[in-house]
Write a protein that holds these residues in place. Structure first.
Motif, PDB file in Angstrom:
ATOM      1  N   CYS A   3      11.546 -12.020  10.606  1.00 23.76           N
ATOM      2  CA  CYS A   3      12.887 -11.946   9.551  1.00 23.76           C
ATOM      3  C   CYS A   3      13.299 -10.650   9.426  1.00 23.76           C
ATOM      4  CB  CYS A   3      12.058 -12.407   8.365  1.00 23.76           C
ATOM      5  SG  CYS A   3      10.599 -11.241   7.625  1.00 23.76           S
ATOM      6  N   SER A   4      13.989 -10.220   8.638  1.00 18.13           N
ATOM      7  CA  SER A   4      14.896  -8.956   8.631  1.00 18.13           C
ATOM      8  C   SER A   4      13.709  -7.976   8.303  1.00 18.13           C
ATOM      9  CB  SER A   4      15.821  -8.988   7.653  1.00 18.13           C
ATOM     10  OG  SER A   4      15.625  -9.089   6.462  1.00 18.13           O
ATOM     11  N   ALA A   5      14.233  -6.599   8.782  1.00 16.98           N
ATOM     12  CA  ALA A   5      13.190  -5.529   8.416  1.00 16.98           C
ATOM     13  C   ALA A   5      13.171  -5.187   6.825  1.00 16.98           C
ATOM     14  CB  ALA A   5      13.710  -4.001   8.977  1.00 16.98           C
ATOM     15  N   ASN A   6      14.277  -5.488   6.185  1.00 18.84           N
ATOM     16  CA  ASN A   6      14.000  -5.172   4.768  1.00 18.84           C
ATOM     17  C   ASN A   6      13.015  -6.243   4.071  1.00 18.84           C
ATOM     18  OD1 ASN A   6      15.884  -3.033   4.531  1.00 18.84           O
ATOM     19  ND2 ASN A   6      17.652  -4.324   4.435  1.00 18.84           N
ATOM     20  N   GLN A   7      13.145  -7.447   4.367  1.00 14.57           N
ATOM     21  CA  GLN A   7      12.112  -8.524   3.726  1.00 14.57           C
ATOM     22  C   GLN A   7      10.857  -8.354   4.513  1.00 14.57           C
ATOM     23  OE1 GLN A   7      13.922  -9.932   1.461  1.00 14.57           O
ATOM     24  NE2 GLN A   7      15.778  -8.912   2.472  1.00 14.57           N
ATOM     25  N   SER A   8      10.624  -7.916   5.809  1.00 15.63           N
ATOM     26  CA  SER A   8       9.407  -7.590   6.131  1.00 15.63           C
ATOM     27  C   SER A   8       8.763  -6.374   5.407  1.00 15.63           C
ATOM     28  CB  SER A   8       9.308  -7.413   7.726  1.00 15.63           C
ATOM     29  OG  SER A   8       9.804  -8.290   8.596  1.00 15.63           O
ATOM     30  N   GLY A   9       9.305  -5.349   5.165  1.00 20.05           N
ATOM     31  CA  GLY A   9       8.885  -4.351   4.445  1.00 20.05           C
ATOM     32  C   GLY A   9       8.419  -4.493   3.062  1.00 20.05           C
ATOM     33  N   GLY A  10       9.434  -5.525   2.298  1.00 21.10           N
ATOM     34  CA  GLY A  10       8.972  -5.804   1.141  1.00 21.10           C
ATOM     35  C   GLY A  10       8.032  -6.675   0.821  1.00 21.10           C
ATOM     36  N   PHE A  11       7.739  -7.796   1.596  1.00 17.63           N
ATOM     37  CA  PHE A  11       6.693  -8.402   1.810  1.00 17.63           C
ATOM     38  C   PHE A  11       5.226  -7.769   2.003  1.00 17.63           C
ATOM     39  CE2 PHE A  11       3.861 -11.709   3.769  1.00 17.63           C
ATOM     40  CZ  PHE A  11       3.702 -12.783   2.875  1.00 17.63           C
ATOM     41  N   LEU A  12       5.461  -6.984   2.810  1.00 10.09           N
ATOM     42  CA  LEU A  12       4.071  -6.118   3.158  1.00 10.09           C
ATOM     43  C   LEU A  12       3.638  -5.160   2.017  1.00 10.09           C
ATOM     44  CD1 LEU A  12       4.715  -5.211   6.952  1.00 10.09           C
ATOM     45  CD2 LEU A  12       3.307  -7.030   5.904  1.00 10.09           C
ATOM     46  N   VAL A  13       4.640  -4.971   1.172  1.00 10.64           N
ATOM     47  CA  VAL A  13       4.170  -4.048   0.129  1.00 10.64           C
ATOM     48  C   VAL A  13       3.613  -5.128  -0.946  1.00 10.64           C
ATOM     49  CG1 VAL A  13       5.033  -2.947  -2.026  1.00 10.64           C
ATOM     50  CG2 VAL A  13       6.001  -2.203   0.274  1.00 10.64           C
ATOM     51  N   PHE A  14       4.005  -6.192  -1.278  1.00  6.50           N
ATOM     52  CA  PHE A  14       3.431  -7.225  -2.100  1.00  6.50           C
ATOM     53  C   PHE A  14       2.051  -7.635  -1.625  1.00  6.50           C
ATOM     54  CE2 PHE A  14       2.961 -11.977  -2.767  1.00  6.50           C
ATOM     55  CZ  PHE A  14       2.834 -11.811  -4.241  1.00  6.50           C
ATOM     56  N   ALA A  15       2.090  -7.857   0.023  1.00  8.03           N
ATOM     57  CA  ALA A  15       0.541  -8.233   0.600  1.00  8.03           C
ATOM     58  C   ALA A  15      -0.204  -7.098   0.209  1.00  8.03           C
ATOM     59  CB  ALA A  15       0.808  -8.726   1.954  1.00  8.03           C
ATOM     60  N   ALA A  16       0.162  -6.024   0.476  1.00  3.14           N
ATOM     61  CA  ALA A  16      -0.803  -5.040   0.373  1.00  3.14           C
ATOM     62  C   ALA A  16      -1.476  -4.770  -1.043  1.00  3.14           C
ATOM     63  CB  ALA A  16      -0.017  -3.466   0.430  1.00  3.14           C
ATOM     64  N   PHE A  17      -0.730  -5.056  -2.020  1.00  2.00           N
ATOM     65  CA  PHE A  17      -1.305  -4.719  -3.529  1.00  2.00           C
ATOM     66  C   PHE A  17      -2.161  -6.156  -3.581  1.00  2.00           C
ATOM     67  CE2 PHE A  17       1.691  -1.422  -3.958  1.00  2.00           C
ATOM     68  CZ  PHE A  17       0.737  -0.575  -4.767  1.00  2.00           C
ATOM     69  N   VAL A  18      -1.863  -7.364  -3.186  1.00  4.22           N
ATOM     70  CA  VAL A  18      -2.602  -8.383  -3.255  1.00  4.22           C
ATOM     71  C   VAL A  18      -4.002  -8.407  -2.589  1.00  4.22           C
ATOM     72  CG1 VAL A  18      -2.739 -10.961  -2.566  1.00  4.22           C
ATOM     73  CG2 VAL A  18      -0.465 -10.134  -3.414  1.00  4.22           C
ATOM     74  N   THR A  19      -4.123  -7.670  -1.489  1.00  2.00           N
ATOM     75  CA  THR A  19      -5.085  -7.546  -0.619  1.00  2.00           C
ATOM     76  C   THR A  19      -6.004  -6.506  -1.324  1.00  2.00           C
ATOM     77  OG1 THR A  19      -3.881  -7.801   1.646  1.00  2.00           O
ATOM     78  CG2 THR A  19      -5.937  -6.582   1.542  1.00  2.00           C
ATOM     79  N   LEU A  20      -5.528  -5.326  -1.953  1.00  2.70           N
ATOM     80  CA  LEU A  20      -6.315  -4.490  -3.033  1.00  2.70           C
ATOM     81  C   LEU A  20      -6.858  -5.368  -4.111  1.00  2.70           C
ATOM     82  CD1 LEU A  20      -3.982  -1.277  -3.135  1.00  2.70           C
ATOM     83  CD2 LEU A  20      -5.955  -1.684  -1.684  1.00  2.70           C
ATOM     84  N   GLY A  21      -6.298  -6.283  -4.715  1.00  4.47           N
ATOM     85  CA  GLY A  21      -6.745  -7.174  -5.716  1.00  4.47           C
ATOM     86  C   GLY A  21      -7.913  -8.010  -5.396  1.00  4.47           C
TER      87      GLY A  21
END
Length: 536
Positions: A223-241
């Motif tokens: 997928c596009s770089a902007n969407q990959s970066g945004g999704f990984l930010v979301f996933a990083a905090f979900v992982t911390l939770g």
């Protein structure tokens, strides 16, 4: 009734049947169309039989943007359908069949199970259907409305299916698995470059493309770089939770995985994703006091870790940040030393140019300021692939009415989150909800200012963030009700038989909600577990 009798059927037989059917199709038919058709039928049957497992797989594969079905209407005006969209019809059929089999059990679509965002979602779909009347291109508008309907149905299924904390945790792990796949495809994008098209009919083709650095200048993977970066930010905090739910080795591994996601955010070169990360990190520290005390005392180490992640991942990202926010001087960390701001092809300059162009069209016809350009109207008039702003997409597509609806939906979502945070008791479950909430709101409220869209191919990411947050709100809202029920009364829950002579663990197996144990109430705890609760 025993726990074995209530256990849901396992999806492994369906997976094996799928593999066998696909293999038989390859041997017997010797044609990729027949193999694809046989595999599609097998996948559809598995999704109908195991809808919740299929929903988690859909979440994990939602980021996949290739292969895509492209329908060209005019130069620069394309309708795209992605693999995850094809999974929605059998999933919907599976959930409807499951609701019919449930009989007297509570249906997931009853009013008490719906989200406060239900009127907002219905309003968005209705406004887009009405917008077909004045859309500039009927066929393209129908494709955009189909995308909105896919997003809305996916939203409803996700919120209705995640009925308790156990399922919310499963959903979060599906997000983590998806993020791992995103990172893997980004590695492929850094090493390889491939693209291809298979024409099916006039104006219709299957598009195969890797968002590689060689082709796009940035790495996105599937997928596009902007969407990959945004999704990984979301996933990083979900992982911390999720890390707060485990101890020792599992917690450390989840922390390290979150740092890996953050490093790949830098590799993506997405300015909006970094903006969302900063907002989510600040909000998490505000709402989660233990982390605030721990991290503020080591703020210099946090800044150093972020700097090292940037330098290790992609030093030229610093130049992208500067250029995106208006810098026009010589580049410092990139091989090329000239910025692209003057040509208006990147960063804020490109966005302001396309927004100004759409506003000029609306100014020529004042009624469009109220009604909007219609579904796909922005793309049709500007020949840009997306609006590059979720909130401006409400205005450009649906006019002032749509813009007010978007702001009202955001206000309802923020108020619901604040109310849920006040109700949620301290503990790992609250930490998980805070992580989901700040990550979702950061992507929706910050990153969506300069990225995402409402009806374009990238809209599925914004709807996913809203759906996961709405599911978390539903779990928090229903937590007192679930805690008051005997174990096994909740829909889709499998009771467990505790070992003889041992009390049931607080919250039950796989549950995040604390259930009072038997025993006399202690002083100051009405109906709570007393001193005898811990004795066998």
């Amino acid at each position: 009734m025993t726990a074995h009798a209530l256990a849901p059927p396992r999806p492994w037989p369906a997976a094996l049947a799928l593999a066998g059917l696909a293999g038989a199709g390859a041997v017997l038919f010797q044609d990729w169309r027949m193999v694809a058709g046989a595999s599609a039928l097998a996948v559809g049957a598995a999704l109908v039989r195991f809808p919740f497992a299929g929903l988690l797989c859909t979440v994990a594969l939602l980021f996949v943007g290739t292969p895509s079905l492209k329908i060209s209407h005019a130069p620069g005006v394309v309708t795209q359908f992605f693999p995850a969209m094809l999974l929605v019809p059998p999933l919907l059929l599976g959930f409807l069949a499951a609701a019919a089999r449930d009989g007297p059990r509570p249906a997931p679509m009853r009013r008490e199970h719906l989200t406060p965002l239900a009127p907002f979602v219905l309003a968005v779909v209705s406004l887009h259907l009405c917008g077909l009347a004045w859309a500039p291109h009927a066929n393209f508008a129908l494709g955009q409305v189909a995308t909105v309907c896919f997003d809305a149905v996916f939203f409803w299924m996700l919120v209705a299916a995640v009925s308790d904390a156990r399922r919310l945790r499963a959903l979060c792990f599906a997000v983590v698995v998806s993020a791992v796949l995103v990172c893997a495809t980004m590695v492929c994008g850094a090493l390889y470059d491939w693209a291809g098209t298979r024409h099916l009919a006039t104006g219709i083709a299957l598009n195969f493309e890797l968002f590689s650095e060689a082709r796009w200048g940035r790495i996105g993977g599937l997928c596009s770089a902007n969407q990959s970066g945004g999704f990984l930010v979301f996933a990083a905090f979900v992982t911390l939770g999720l890390a707060g739910l485990y101890r020792r080795l599992a917690r450390v591994l989840l922390w390290l995985l979150a740092l890996v996601f953050l490093t790949f955010v830098v590799v993506s070169g997405s300015r909006g994703a970094i903006l969302a990360f900063c907002g989510a990190a600040g909000a998490f520290l505000v709402f989660h006091e233990p982390s605030r005390r721990r991290l503020l005392s080591r703020s210099s180490l946090l800044a150093l870790a972020l700097g090292l992640a940037i330098l290790a991942g992609k030093p030229s990202f610093i130049d992208r940040m500067l250029v995106g926010f208006g810098y026009s001087g010589p580049l410092l960390f990139s091989e090329k030393k000239k910025t692209e701001s003057s040509s208006n092809v990147s960063g804020s300059g490109a966005r302001f140019r396309m927004w100004k162009q759409a506003l000029s069209v609306m100014a020529d016809r004042p009624e469009l300021l109220v009604l909007g350009l219609g579904p796909g109207g922005f793309i049709w008039h500007t020949r840009e692939p997306e609006v590059h702003s979720l909130w401006l997409a409400f205005f450009f597509d649906l006019g002032i009415v749509g813009g007010l609806a978007g702001l009202l939906g955001l206000a309802v979502l923020a108020a619901s989150v604040v109310s849920a945070l006040r109700r949620a008791p301290p503990g790992p479950a609250r930490t998980l909800f805070i992580a989901v909430a700040v990550a979702s709101l950061a992507e929706i409220g910050l990153h969506s200012l300069i990225d995402h869209d409402l009806t374009s191919p990238v809209s599925r990411f914004a709807w996913l963030y809203v759906a996961v947050l709405a599911a978390g709100l539903r779990v928090v809202r229903n937590a007192p009700e679930n805690a008051a029920r005997p174990l096994g009364e909740n829909a889709h829950e499998t009771p467990a038989t505790p070992d003889a002579g041992r009390p049931l663990p607080a919250g039950g197996p796989g549950r995040l909600v604390a259930v009072p144990l038997p025993g006399p109430a202690g002083p100051g705890t009405a109906g709570g577990p007393g001193p005898a609760a811990g004795r066998p």
